[in-house]
Design an enzyme around this catalytic site. Structure first.
Site, PDB file in Angstrom:
ATOM      1  N   ILE A 186       0.830  -1.213   0.000  1.00  0.00           N
ATOM      2  CA  ILE A 186       0.000   0.000   0.000  1.00  0.00           C
ATOM      3  C   ILE A 186       0.861   1.258   0.000  1.00  0.00           C
ATOM      4  O   ILE A 186       0.371   2.351  -0.261  1.00  0.00           O
ATOM      5  CB  ILE A 186      -0.975   0.051   1.209  1.00  0.00           C
ATOM      6  N   ASP A 187       2.168   1.112   0.294  1.00  0.00           N
ATOM      7  CA  ASP A 187       3.010   2.289   0.532  1.00  0.00           C
ATOM      8  C   ASP A 187       3.418   3.052  -0.734  1.00  0.00           C
ATOM      9  O   ASP A 187       3.860   4.191  -0.646  1.00  0.00           O
ATOM     10  CB  ASP A 187       4.288   1.872   1.271  1.00  0.00           C
TER      11      ASP A 187
END
Ligand code: ATP
Length: 326
Positions: free
Chosen positions: A130-131
């Site tokens: 998700i980063d």
């Protein structure tokens, strides 16, 4: 590549929404093209401890809409040792696996690079985090869903922030990068984003307060990237208490809820395209590359580049947040 018959697939590191869509795309594209597919459970742990099972087209039915990963994921200490990787290689050989698709973040792709250097195994990676902090790609699988989860949460926090006339620090994930905080701030209309990429530029907190947000507004929401360099939401709230006691500061740490949920359309499509491309890449004889996306086109990114985080976030976004929050 003629000598690949069986492809193993695993998800590793932190889970991300869209990993299941990627597993589905890899599995079905491989079977469509005549390969056998082996699902490896719990990331590298399943290679070291031999948790491997054959995947059919049905194994990946009804998962495109699910968050998390049906293959499970884990952090595997044993795989960081040469001995662990030797056992992993032996188990791979025993299962007849000739090539691997690894879905994960920078740690997982670093592990893949080292494994491929030690043993002659073609490996293709997919950016599953998700980063959005991998090199050579504009987007990672899971980022868009997490961003939508963040704006949904901030919209709700806004209701209470406005009612109570408070300063809210909302801490979001992002690892080395400020993408979730910055784009979350733009999309939710927050008053500021505090991100690691800016840490040496200015004192972002003092800047916010000195802008005098109270002159025109009674509440403010600041998105803070979790990172030791930003001080985190708790660190910033503590500073407010000490340096600007006239403000009533509150903290919300969104934490793991950012990792969950049904993937957005954008993540499902990205994962499906990248998953299919991983098989094309192996078929073309590519090895030790991550599938990335640049300006809408799928590209091959060497593992060494993918795992080198370049701070290429567009800092004009910070100005945009400021300008739009007057
Ligand atoms: P996220 O970005 O969500 O944290 P990640 O893939 O970066 O995901 P890590 O925990 O850093 O998650 O790495 C996942 C796994 O990859 C580790 O548990 C380990 O098994 C393997 N790995 C990481 N670094 C190395 C390394 N230097 N050598 C071998 N294996 C590694």
């Amino acid at each position: 590549m003629g000598n690949i018959k069986t492809i193993g697939i695993l998800t590793s590191g932190g889970d991300a929404p869209g990993m299941n869509a990627a597993i589905r795309a890899v599995t079905r594209t491989a079977i469509y093209r005549g390969f056998r597919v082996m699902g490896i459970m719990r990331g590298y742990y399943g290679l070291v401890f031999n948790e491997i099972e054959e995947f059919t087209s049905k194994s990946v039915s009804n998962i495109i809409q699910q968050g998390g990963t049906i293959l499970k994921t884990a952090r595997c200490k044993e795989f960081t040792t040469a001995e662990g990787r030797k056992t992993a290689y032996e188990n791979m050989q025993r299962a007849g696996i000739d090539a691997l698709v690894v879905i994960g973040g920078d740690g997982s792709l670093t592990g893949a690079r080292i494994f491929a250097e030690e043993y002659d195994i073609p490996i293709v990676g997919l950016p599953g985090t998700i980063d959005n902090d991998l090199g050579g790609t504009d987007r990672t699988i899971g980022y868009d869903t997490a961003l939508n989860t963040i704006i949904d949460a901030v919209d709700k926090i806004r209701d209470t922030a406005t009612s109570h006339e408070r300063l809210f620090f909302v801490e979001v994930m992002g690892n080395r990068a400020g993408y979730l905080a910055l784009n979350g701030a733009i999309a939710s209309g927050a008053e500021a984003a505090i991100i690691p990429e800016m840490e040496t530029e200015i004192d972002q907190l003092a800047d916010l307060v000195n802008r005098g947000f109270r002159k025109s507004k009674n509440s403010a929401i600041v998105l803070v990237a979790e990172n030791p360099t930003t001080g985190g939401a708790l660190g910033l709230a503590q500073r407010i208490k000490e340096e600007f006691p006239e403000y009533d500061a509150r903290v919300t740490i969104l934490g793991h809820l950012q990792r969950g949920g049904s993937p957005t359309a954008a993540d499902r499509i990205l994962a499906s395209r990248m998953g299919a491309q991983a098989i094309t890449a192996l078929d073309e004889g590519q090895r030790n590359v991550m599938i990335g996306i640049k300006n809408g086109e799928l590209v091959y990114v060497p593992f060494s580049k993918a795992t080198t985080h370049t701070r290429n976030i567009d800092l004009e976004g910070i100005e945009l947040v400021k300008m739009l929050s007057i």
